[in-house]
Scaffold this motif. Structure first.
Motif, PDB file in Angstrom:
ATOM      1  N   GLY A 133       0.697  -1.014  -0.053  1.00  0.00           N
ATOM      2  CA  GLY A 133      -0.012   0.066  -0.073  1.00  0.00           C
ATOM      3  C   GLY A 133       0.772   1.172  -0.021  1.00  0.00           C
ATOM      4  O   GLY A 133       2.104   1.218   0.105  1.00  0.00           O
ATOM      5  N   VAL A 134       0.167   2.435  -0.124  1.00  0.00           N
ATOM      6  CA  VAL A 134       0.987   3.574  -0.093  1.00  0.00           C
ATOM      7  C   VAL A 134       0.298   4.726   0.595  1.00  0.00           C
ATOM      8  O   VAL A 134      -0.873   4.710   0.647  1.00  0.00           O
ATOM      9  CB  VAL A 134       1.020   4.075  -1.845  1.00  0.00           C
ATOM     10  N   VAL A 135       1.108   5.492   1.373  1.00  0.00           N
ATOM     11  CA  VAL A 135       0.897   6.644   1.814  1.00  0.00           C
ATOM     12  C   VAL A 135       1.127   8.008   0.980  1.00  0.00           C
ATOM     13  O   VAL A 135       2.629   8.206   0.918  1.00  0.00           O
ATOM     14  CB  VAL A 135       1.112   6.840   3.252  1.00  0.00           C
ATOM     15  N   ILE A 136       0.452   8.955   0.434  1.00  0.00           N
ATOM     16  CA  ILE A 136       0.765   9.997  -0.127  1.00  0.00           C
ATOM     17  C   ILE A 136       0.411  11.252   0.621  1.00  0.00           C
ATOM     18  O   ILE A 136      -0.756  11.491   0.973  1.00  0.00           O
ATOM     19  CB  ILE A 136      -0.187  10.253  -1.423  1.00  0.00           C
ATOM     20  N   GLN A 137       1.365  12.058   1.033  1.00  0.00           N
ATOM     21  CA  GLN A 137       1.236  13.236   1.952  1.00  0.00           C
ATOM     22  C   GLN A 137       1.697  14.286   1.154  1.00  0.00           C
ATOM     23  O   GLN A 137       2.773  14.379   0.416  1.00  0.00           O
ATOM     24  CB  GLN A 137       1.816  13.178   3.277  1.00  0.00           C
ATOM     25  N   GLU A 138       1.413  15.623   1.707  1.00  0.00           N
ATOM     26  CA  GLU A 138       2.147  16.838   1.200  1.00  0.00           C
ATOM     27  C   GLU A 138       3.541  16.882   1.706  1.00  0.00           C
ATOM     28  O   GLU A 138       3.491  16.485   2.785  1.00  0.00           O
ATOM     29  CB  GLU A 138       1.332  18.041   1.770  1.00  0.00           C
ATOM     30  N   LEU A 139       4.470  17.172   1.065  1.00  0.00           N
ATOM     31  CA  LEU A 139       5.770  17.011   1.481  1.00  0.00           C
ATOM     32  C   LEU A 139       6.021  18.266   2.531  1.00  0.00           C
ATOM     33  O   LEU A 139       5.890  19.286   2.063  1.00  0.00           O
ATOM     34  CB  LEU A 139       6.888  17.023   0.369  1.00  0.00           C
ATOM     35  N   LEU A 140       6.609  17.951   3.770  1.00  0.00           N
ATOM     36  CA  LEU A 140       6.886  19.072   4.617  1.00  0.00           C
ATOM     37  C   LEU A 140       8.270  19.697   4.333  1.00  0.00           C
ATOM     38  O   LEU A 140       9.076  19.103   3.574  1.00  0.00           O
ATOM     39  CB  LEU A 140       6.751  18.650   5.795  1.00  0.00           C
ATOM     40  N   ASN A 141       8.564  20.942   4.473  1.00  0.00           N
ATOM     41  CA  ASN A 141       9.969  21.471   4.266  1.00  0.00           C
ATOM     42  C   ASN A 141      10.287  21.823   5.870  1.00  0.00           C
ATOM     43  O   ASN A 141      10.347  23.090   6.130  1.00  0.00           O
ATOM     44  CB  ASN A 141      10.090  22.489   3.294  1.00  0.00           C
ATOM     45  N   PRO A 142      10.596  21.002   6.576  1.00  0.00           N
ATOM     46  CA  PRO A 142      10.763  21.199   8.117  1.00  0.00           C
ATOM     47  C   PRO A 142      12.132  21.933   8.195  1.00  0.00           C
ATOM     48  O   PRO A 142      13.079  22.071   7.764  1.00  0.00           O
ATOM     49  CB  PRO A 142      11.130  19.762   8.645  1.00  0.00           C
ATOM     50  N   ASP A 143      11.854  22.970   9.413  1.00  0.00           N
ATOM     51  CA  ASP A 143      13.227  23.465   9.947  1.00  0.00           C
ATOM     52  C   ASP A 143      13.679  22.374  10.622  1.00  0.00           C
ATOM     53  O   ASP A 143      15.228  22.601  10.576  1.00  0.00           O
ATOM     54  CB  ASP A 143      12.929  24.588  11.042  1.00  0.00           C
ATOM     55  N   SER A 144      13.503  21.607  11.436  1.00  0.00           N
ATOM     56  CA  SER A 144      14.044  20.603  12.109  1.00  0.00           C
ATOM     57  C   SER A 144      13.142  19.327  12.164  1.00  0.00           C
ATOM     58  O   SER A 144      11.801  19.469  12.259  1.00  0.00           O
ATOM     59  CB  SER A 144      14.378  20.924  13.666  1.00  0.00           C
ATOM     60  N   ALA A 145      13.654  18.101  12.239  1.00  0.00           N
ATOM     61  CA  ALA A 145      12.838  16.917  12.120  1.00  0.00           C
ATOM     62  C   ALA A 145      13.688  15.853  13.137  1.00  0.00           C
ATOM     63  O   ALA A 145      14.874  15.834  13.209  1.00  0.00           O
ATOM     64  CB  ALA A 145      12.690  16.406  11.020  1.00  0.00           C
ATOM     65  N   GLY A 146      12.866  14.395  13.180  1.00  0.00           N
ATOM     66  CA  GLY A 146      13.862  13.436  13.756  1.00  0.00           C
ATOM     67  C   GLY A 146      12.862  12.339  14.453  1.00  0.00           C
ATOM     68  O   GLY A 146      11.847  12.285  13.720  1.00  0.00           O
ATOM     69  N   VAL A 147      13.286  11.659  15.471  1.00  0.00           N
ATOM     70  CA  VAL A 147      12.582  10.549  15.917  1.00  0.00           C
ATOM     71  C   VAL A 147      12.642  10.760  17.422  1.00  0.00           C
ATOM     72  O   VAL A 147      13.447  11.688  18.073  1.00  0.00           O
ATOM     73  CB  VAL A 147      13.105   9.343  15.400  1.00  0.00           C
ATOM     74  N   MET A 148      11.539  10.250  18.071  1.00  0.00           N
ATOM     75  CA  MET A 148      11.303  10.187  19.175  1.00  0.00           C
ATOM     76  C   MET A 148      10.888   8.732  19.862  1.00  0.00           C
ATOM     77  O   MET A 148       9.785   8.440  19.459  1.00  0.00           O
ATOM     78  CB  MET A 148      10.285  11.123  19.835  1.00  0.00           C
ATOM     79  N   PHE A 149      11.377   8.266  20.833  1.00  0.00           N
ATOM     80  CA  PHE A 149      11.055   6.998  21.465  1.00  0.00           C
ATOM     81  C   PHE A 149      10.323   7.271  22.804  1.00  0.00           C
ATOM     82  O   PHE A 149      10.915   8.219  23.748  1.00  0.00           O
ATOM     83  CB  PHE A 149      12.388   6.175  22.002  1.00  0.00           C
ATOM     84  N   THR A 150       9.229   6.877  23.064  1.00  0.00           N
ATOM     85  CA  THR A 150       8.530   7.375  24.329  1.00  0.00           C
ATOM     86  C   THR A 150       9.034   6.512  25.575  1.00  0.00           C
ATOM     87  O   THR A 150       8.546   6.786  26.476  1.00  0.00           O
ATOM     88  CB  THR A 150       6.934   7.154  24.237  1.00  0.00           C
ATOM     89  N   ARG A 151       9.873   5.648  25.075  1.00  0.00           N
ATOM     90  CA  ARG A 151      10.734   4.877  26.313  1.00  0.00           C
ATOM     91  C   ARG A 151      11.997   4.711  25.670  1.00  0.00           C
ATOM     92  O   ARG A 151      12.243   4.642  24.526  1.00  0.00           O
ATOM     93  CB  ARG A 151      10.020   3.689  26.654  1.00  0.00           C
ATOM     94  N   ASN A 152      12.911   5.086  26.662  1.00  0.00           N
ATOM     95  CA  ASN A 152      14.562   4.672  26.322  1.00  0.00           C
ATOM     96  C   ASN A 152      14.785   3.445  25.527  1.00  0.00           C
ATOM     97  O   ASN A 152      14.603   2.302  26.317  1.00  0.00           O
ATOM     98  CB  ASN A 152      15.252   5.105  27.302  1.00  0.00           C
ATOM     99  N   PRO A 153      14.971   3.321  24.303  1.00  0.00           N
ATOM    100  CA  PRO A 153      15.079   1.827  23.589  1.00  0.00           C
ATOM    101  C   PRO A 153      16.339   1.226  23.927  1.00  0.00           C
ATOM    102  O   PRO A 153      16.360  -0.020  23.498  1.00  0.00           O
ATOM    103  CB  PRO A 153      15.155   2.536  21.998  1.00  0.00           C
ATOM    104  N   ILE A 154      17.283   2.154  24.608  1.00  0.00           N
ATOM    105  CA  ILE A 154      18.576   1.413  24.876  1.00  0.00           C
ATOM    106  C   ILE A 154      18.345   0.820  26.308  1.00  0.00           C
ATOM    107  O   ILE A 154      18.787  -0.673  26.413  1.00  0.00           O
ATOM    108  CB  ILE A 154      19.601   2.110  24.742  1.00  0.00           C
ATOM    109  N   THR A 155      18.169   1.663  27.125  1.00  0.00           N
ATOM    110  CA  THR A 155      18.076   1.315  28.708  1.00  0.00           C
ATOM    111  C   THR A 155      16.669   0.739  29.097  1.00  0.00           C
ATOM    112  O   THR A 155      16.531   0.035  30.107  1.00  0.00           O
ATOM    113  CB  THR A 155      18.415   2.353  29.493  1.00  0.00           C
ATOM    114  N   GLY A 156      15.763   0.922  28.318  1.00  0.00           N
ATOM    115  CA  GLY A 156      14.337   0.710  28.883  1.00  0.00           C
ATOM    116  C   GLY A 156      13.837   1.526  29.883  1.00  0.00           C
ATOM    117  O   GLY A 156      12.738   1.201  30.186  1.00  0.00           O
ATOM    118  N   ALA A 157      14.502   2.715  30.254  1.00  0.00           N
ATOM    119  CA  ALA A 157      14.136   3.575  30.982  1.00  0.00           C
ATOM    120  C   ALA A 157      12.916   4.369  30.902  1.00  0.00           C
ATOM    121  O   ALA A 157      12.730   4.652  29.678  1.00  0.00           O
ATOM    122  CB  ALA A 157      15.281   4.620  31.374  1.00  0.00           C
TER     123      ALA A 157
END
Lengths: 272, 143
Positions: A133-157
């Motif tokens: 399947g495919v998701v089509i969205q308007e392309l953003l031109n971000p000032d900043s972007a990235g990822v966020m883990f809602t729990r620490n993926p390394i320590t599990g904290a």
């Protein structure tokens, strides 16, 4: 049953894939997802095969979106396939107009049917007909972007871990930069902020595609998120957990001060 | 008309004994695929996903780094790995802009299984390759 629907109407992962359905659910729950269209695996295959009726349905569904467009695959065949096929199925950032959707979908369909995708399927024991399947969205031109883990993926904290860089978040996802790293507790208090080394920003170009831009020297090691933005991300983490449950892996982008949620899935890394 | 143009398929030796209705049916299964000049189309040793007919452009075939053949409009390649589900037997690189019509493993296998004429033709092509291999000459490896 329509095969090209606004994202908020994508409810069935067997038709639209987990990425599309996850974003659809986010919109229905009031999370800040940019507008988009979800395409079923069967309509993507029909468009890739040049079927006029399918091309018209997709074009008509995507017309309300303002180009340039981001066209992302959303694998529909197996549980968790979206995560496991990341890197096999193509994402096309910055498709410059609706007219170029057909060739973009053809490319994405072939990426799921490429020799390397088949080799991967054989290796992991998923030698079945791919459906993408495919998701089509308007392309953003971000000032900043990235990822966020809602729990620490390394320590599990039980804390949020945020990685951020300038421009499109693909520079973080693809490991092209050392991103800023932030640890924030569940109440939104910043525990630690470590500037990265962000020499490259990925930006869209008007003619289509993206370019790797050199980041001005003074910004390479400057933190790209301020206190208010970290607070906003912290609220997004909470909302996302309320909607989807704990331990989420989120892709986000700030455009002109507005936070956008681009993807939200379960954390698959070790430590959880 | 979706798929490959019927006229393109009529030129392919593999399909030459089929009647127009059968060719039309097969044509619908094909999907166009573009390769840029220099792009690797198949890599020796990789798994095989599709069988291709060349609509326009040229591609070079090499085995263990040695160039073996040049493919052009009307040539087909990629069937060997689809038949035995083994690795690609040759590397094929687009030497010009290359437009192909591709048929994936998932459509190719039932097509051959259900169509004796295509199966027979494929068998003839394979035997020609076997004879050529026995004579130490591989003029037309098709991955």
């Amino acid at each position: 049953m329509k095969d090209a629907v606004p994202l908020e109407m994508a409810r069935d992962t067997a038709i639209f894939g987990s990425k599309a359905v996850g974003l659809g659910e986010a919109i229905r729950q009031g999370l800040p997802v940019p507008p988009g269209v979800a395409l079923s695996g069967s309509i993507v295959e029909a468009v890739a095969g040049g079927e006029e009726e399918a091309i018209e349905e997709v074009t008509s569904a995507a017309r309300p979106l303002h180009a340039p467009l981001a066209v992302r695959s959303s694998a529909v065949d197996e549980d968790g396939a979206d995560a496991s096929f990341a890197g096999q199925h193509l994402t096309l950032l910055n498709v410059p107009s609706i007219d170029e959707l057909t060739s973009a979908l053809n490319e994405i369909w072939w990426s799921a049917n490429s020799d390397s995708a088949i080799t991967y399927r054989q290796r992991v024991g998923l030698f079945t007909r791919p459906s993408v399947g495919v998701v089509i969205q308007e392309l953003l031109n971000p000032d900043s972007a990235g990822v966020m883990f809602t729990r620490n993926p390394i320590t599990g904290a039980d804390e949020r871990m945020i990685e951020a860089s300038w421009g499109l978040g693909e520079s973080v996802v693809a490991g092209l930069v050392i991103p800023d790293n932030y640890r924030v507790d569940r109440e939104g208090r910043v525990l630690e902020r470590t500037p990265g080394h962000k020499k490259i920003a990925i930006r869209s170009v008007p003619s289509g595609g993206t370019v790797h831009e050199q980041v001005p020297t003074e910004l390479v090691e400057r933190l790209c998120l301020d206190e208010d933005q970290l607070e906003e991300l912290s609220r997004l983490a909470l909302q996302s957990e309320q909607v989807y449950g704990p331990a989420r892996d989120i892709e986000w982008a700030f455009v002109g001060g507005t936070l956008n949620l681009l993807q939200c899935r379960a954390i698959t890394r070790a430590g959880i | 008309m979706a798929g490959a143009p019927v006229e393109a398929l009529k030129r392919v030796p593999l399909f030459i004994d089929l009647d127009p209705g059968e060719i039309e049916q097969i044509a619908r299964l094909f999907k166009e695929r573009h390769f840029s000049q220099g792009e690797t189309v198949t890599r020796e040793g990789s798994g095989g996903a599709a069988f291709f007919l060349i609509e326009s452009g040229q591609a070079t075939v090499s085995v263990a780094g040695a160039e073996r053949a040049m493919l052009k409009q009307g040539d087909h390649f990629g069937e060997i790995a689809l038949i035995d589900e083994g690795p690609r037997s040759a590397t094929i690189v687009a030497s010009t802009e290359l437009v192909c019509y591709g048929l994936t493993f998932w459509d190719f296998r039932p097509l051959v299984q259900e169509n004796g004429a295509i199966g027979w033709k494929l068998l003839q092509v394979m035997v020609q390759k076997l004879r050529a291999a026995e004579q130490g000459y591989l003029p037309d490896l098709t991955a």
